[in-house]
Scaffold this active site. Structure first.
Site, PDB file in Angstrom:
ATOM      1  N   ASP A 181     -15.274  13.266  -1.961  1.00 42.01           N
ATOM      2  CA  ASP A 181     -15.038  11.850  -1.561  1.00 42.01           C
ATOM      3  C   ASP A 181     -15.665  11.192  -0.439  1.00 42.01           C
ATOM      4  OD1 ASP A 181     -12.988   9.546  -0.577  1.00 42.01           O
ATOM      5  OD2 ASP A 181     -12.015  10.172  -2.402  1.00 42.01           O
ATOM      6  N   TRP A 193       0.928  -1.124  -0.088  1.00 41.70           N
ATOM      7  CA  TRP A 193      -0.003   0.107   0.037  1.00 41.70           C
ATOM      8  C   TRP A 193       0.873   1.280   0.082  1.00 41.70           C
ATOM      9  CZ3 TRP A 193      -0.404   3.590   4.191  1.00 41.70           C
ATOM     10  CH2 TRP A 193      -1.330   4.564   3.807  1.00 41.70           C
ATOM     11  N   CYS A 240     -10.544   2.408  -7.887  1.00 45.49           N
ATOM     12  CA  CYS A 240      -9.638   2.832  -6.734  1.00 45.49           C
ATOM     13  C   CYS A 240      -9.685   1.550  -5.987  1.00 45.49           C
ATOM     14  CB  CYS A 240      -9.919   3.879  -6.190  1.00 45.49           C
ATOM     15  SG  CYS A 240      -9.057   4.363  -4.489  1.00 45.49           S
ATOM     16  N   ASP A 246      -2.232   5.808  -3.335  1.00 45.59           N
ATOM     17  CA  ASP A 246      -2.725   6.707  -2.222  1.00 45.59           C
ATOM     18  C   ASP A 246      -1.760   7.536  -1.595  1.00 45.59           C
ATOM     19  OD1 ASP A 246      -5.358   5.854  -2.077  1.00 45.59           O
ATOM     20  OD2 ASP A 246      -5.004   4.403  -0.259  1.00 45.59           O
ATOM     21  N   ARG A 267     -10.191  -2.446   8.582  1.00 42.12           N
ATOM     22  CA  ARG A 267     -10.718  -0.902   8.241  1.00 42.12           C
ATOM     23  C   ARG A 267     -12.030  -0.873   8.808  1.00 42.12           C
ATOM     24  NH1 ARG A 267     -12.361   2.963   4.177  1.00 42.12           N
ATOM     25  NH2 ARG A 267     -10.923   4.741   4.555  1.00 42.12           N
ATOM     26  N   ASP A 310     -14.447   2.798  -5.004  1.00 45.08           N
ATOM     27  CA  ASP A 310     -13.330   2.408  -3.894  1.00 45.08           C
ATOM     28  C   ASP A 310     -13.577   1.094  -3.703  1.00 45.08           C
ATOM     29  OD1 ASP A 310     -11.101   2.502  -2.616  1.00 45.08           O
ATOM     30  OD2 ASP A 310     -11.553   4.460  -1.758  1.00 45.08           O
ATOM     31  N   MET A 311     -12.453   0.372  -2.979  1.00 47.98           N
ATOM     32  CA  MET A 311     -12.481  -0.888  -2.554  1.00 47.98           C
ATOM     33  C   MET A 311     -11.557  -1.256  -1.474  1.00 47.98           C
ATOM     34  SD  MET A 311     -11.448  -4.187  -2.686  1.00 47.98           S
ATOM     35  CE  MET A 311     -11.774  -5.985  -2.862  1.00 47.98           C
TER      36      MET A 311
END
Length: 705
Positions: free
Chosen positions: A329, A162, A484, A506, A406, A441-442
């Site tokens: 976002d 990441w 994303c 990111d 998360r 996103d994911m």
């Protein structure tokens, strides 16, 4: 089959196993394919089979091939010794279909080859069908088992993490297996499904190189096997969990396509083949022809702290400096004030937006910008109305605790009712507002991807994802979609067939981005790689970089901005506006030109784009660290017309001066009128680079005289 610089020859005689006779550098027309077979004649050697055992298209176990099988199946422990023979061959206009069957195990397999003659790319996929009376368990299936020319001695793989994606690893091929496997349920940050094989001396501008990429956004395997015979076999396909693919009688399984490229003109030549394939074969025509707008994303400006009036002010400031798309976002919906709740409740938050999103959308569009919005449809917080209503909708293995990740869980997209619900929520937001862009996103791995019956849904999850995105695009064809996944965790040709842009990483740290974007450029063209100007101090690395460095790095991609514009110093905003104007001036060149990387020079990263008609070029020279020598090296251009005269100018940063002067910049007036040189001299002698501090990026523009 011929495709660009590449030729593939398959021996597919009826009643015999099919096998690849030749793959590699293009063979001139008029040659007899039978001669290739004769040239490959092999004798018996002691200690081995008395007859040469060839792997064929799938290296199936029934051949007696001693290497790793490309196909592993069974029916309750039987019918695993598959040996497929050709029953039909169809060839038409760059399409080749080879149908094989094993009457003993009652297995049908069809390989489909598609040649993109213009861009020099082959796509190869396999379809397996169970023609028996009992269920067939598929343990493993490759899209292709491809013999690699033995002189391609080096392997270039791509790993990372990441905020540190697309790290290249080059090593000498060895006896045994080079293997990458991914079980994260998404393309992943650490195991990109692509590999390059090349000669020992292959560089960016010369030497042979081939690439194989699995166009798939989920679990995958990628391996290069070098046997004691010296033969090299490359195989790739979706990686299946136990019991994930059990075919009922008559049922089929289709593998993802393997995309194959070849070039005799170095690694950059190979990348140009792959870039053209993405632009012409994967991207939608409307998006392909559209100038990529300057992008603004609100994430690093406000995170979850949404205030409509502040966002309006941010949008106004963005429009002032030249931004053309404003993307809202995470944090606009449900109880989503942090990452612990609300995910999955795709309804505008009354608490944050008491008048709804319409006032903000109208403000953005009234400024002449497109409006975009963030979704993470595949995920749900346990603390959400959706999860409380449908706890059974998540992927999970019964009896096992979920792996914390998360604060969110993964919805089972293989269930039609889940995708219907998600489509209805997305459709409602898009139908009620003038929104032209989705950041899709994911943000977590699929650690326990089991459905209600306990079987893995990892493969089905990706197929359902593609279908859901296509459903949204069909209903709203004007809406562009960005892929994303915590940055570059889902960046591959599979997702690009259904989306329009990749969020590359990111990390908006410009030094990190120089390396990340260079690595991504091996497969991805600049027009799809999102590159943003972040805050002066990166929240991931803590490093502080100048606006000139940040903007100059972002120009060489699909440029965007991601910072609190209301808190930026005025001089930085003015410089950013100049960078945006420069991007707009040259974006057609950046996104449609031929891409080049210069072979790595210590502490420098040099990349460039040359117009297809060779009338202009834009080169980026990034000083990544202190140089080991007193003077920088010469910069040798590539891709120019040797007989053409070019005016060379330093266009970024504006009015730049070297550490000491007069440097070549002042001597040649490169920030003014510039200097004129022939393409011959620029590509043979080169330009002496000026001395610069580390963390500097210079952009040179070349235009024909």
């Amino acid at each position: 089959m011929d495709a660009g610089e590449m030729t593939l020859v398959v021996d597919a005689a009826a009643g015999q196993p099919a096998h690849i006779v030749y793959w590699g550098r293009r063979i001139a027309e008029g040659q007899d394919a039978a001669d290739l077979v004769r040239l490959g004649s092999r004798q018996h050697v002691f200690g081995s089979e008395t007859q040469n055992v060839r792997p064929g298209l799938m290296a199936e176990a029934g051949r007696g091939f001693a290497g790793t099988a490309g196909l592993s199946v069974h029916r309750a422990g039987r019918d695993w010794g598959v040996r497929l023979t050709v029953v039909a061959v169809k060839e038409n206009a760059g399409q080749l279909v080879i149908t094989t069957r094993d009457p003993d195990t009652q297995i049908f397999l069809q390989h489909r080859f598609s040649a993109d003659a213009e861009n020099g790319i082959l796509a190869i996929a396999a379809v397996l069908r169970n023609e028996g009376q009992d269920p067939l368990t598929v343990n493993h299936i490759s899209s292709i088992c491809l013999p690699v020319p033995q002189h391609l001695s080096d392997i270039i793989g791509f790993s990372g993490r990441w905020a540190g994606e697309f790290r290249t690893e080059r090593l000498r091929r060895f006896s045994g297996s080079w293997l990458r496997e991914n079980r994260r349920g998404r393309t992943s940050h650490d195991s990109f499904p692509g590999v390059i094989l090349c000669e020992e001396n292959t560089g960016e501008l010369s030497g042979e190189a081939c690439a194989v990429h699995l166009a798939w956004s989920g679990n995958h395997h990628l391996r290069v096997d070098t046997g004691n015979s010296g033969d090299v076999l490359l195989s790739t396909g979706a990686l299946l969990f136990p019991g994930e693919a059990i075919l009922a009688p008559g049922e089929e399984f289709s593998s993802p396509p393997a995309v194959v490229g070849y070039s005799a003109n170095g690694l950059s030549g190979l990348s140009r083949r792959l870039h053209d394939h993405v632009r012409s074969s994967l991207l939608r025509a409307g998006v392909r022809s559209k100038l990529r707008p300057v992008h603004y994303n609100s994430w690093e400006a406000v995170y979850f702290d949404h205030d409509p009036e502040q966002l309006k002010a941010m949008a106004s400031k963005a429009a002032e400096i030249g931004v053309e798309r404003f993307v809202l976002d995470d944090g606009w919906f449900g109880s989503r004030r942090n990452d612990q709740s609300g995910l999955g409740d795709w309804v505008v938050s009354d608490e944050v937006y008491p008048d709804g999103l319409t006032p903000l959308v109208d403000h953005v569009t009234g400024l002449g910008m497109e409006m975009g919005i963030w979704f993470e449809p595949e995920m749900v917080n346990p603390d959400s109305d959706l999860y409380r209503a449908h706890p059974d909708w998540v992927l999970q293995i019964e009896g096992l605790e979920q792996v914390p990740f998360r604060n969110q869980l993964v919805l089972d997209l293989s269930r039609p009712e889940v995708c219907d619900h998600l489509f209805d929520r997305i459709d409602a937001i898009l139908s009620d507002h003038d929104i032209r862009y989705i950041k899709w996103d994911m943000n977590r791995d699929l650690n326990h991807p089991a459905g209600q019956d306990g079987r893995s849904r990892a493969f089905d999850q990706i197929q359902a994802l593609y279908d859901l995105i296509d459903r949204v695009r069909t209903a709203h064809p004007e809406v562009e979609i960005e892929s994303c996944s915590s940055g570059g965790g889902r960046a591959d040709f599979g997702i690009l067939a259904h989306t329009d842009r990749i969020w590359t990483s990111d990390s908006n740290d410009a030094l990190d981005r120089q390396e990340i974007q260079r690595g991504a450029s091996h497969f991805l063209p600049l027009c799809v790689t999102g590159a943003h100007v972040g805050p002066a101090q990166c929240h991931i690395t803590g490093r502080k970089l100048s606006m000139a460095m940040r903007a100059g790095t972002a120009i060489m991609g699909h440029m965007g901005v991601e910072m609190n514009l209301l808190g930026e110093p005025g001089e930085d905003l003015e410089e950013l506006a100049r960078g945006i104007a420069l991007y707009k001036k040259h974006r057609q060149l950046i996104h449609d030109g031929d891409f080049y990387r210069v072979d790595n020079v210590t502490a420098l990263n040099i990349i460039g784009v040359v117009a297809r008609d060779r009338r202009e070029a834009l080169w980026s020279v990034a000083y990544m660290a202190s140089l080991p020598e007193r003077f920088p090296p010469r910069f040798i251009c590539a891709g120019l017309e040797r007989s053409q005269a070019y005016r060379v100018r330093l266009v970024w940063p504006e009015d730049w001066r070297s550490i000491t002067s007069p440097s070549i910049v002042e001597e040649l007036d490169l920030t003014g009128k510039g200097a004129v040189f022939s393409g011959e001299l620029l590509m043979t002698v080169g330009l002496q680079l000026p001395t610069a501090f580390p963390e500097t990026v210079l952009l040179f523009h070349l235009a024909e005289e």
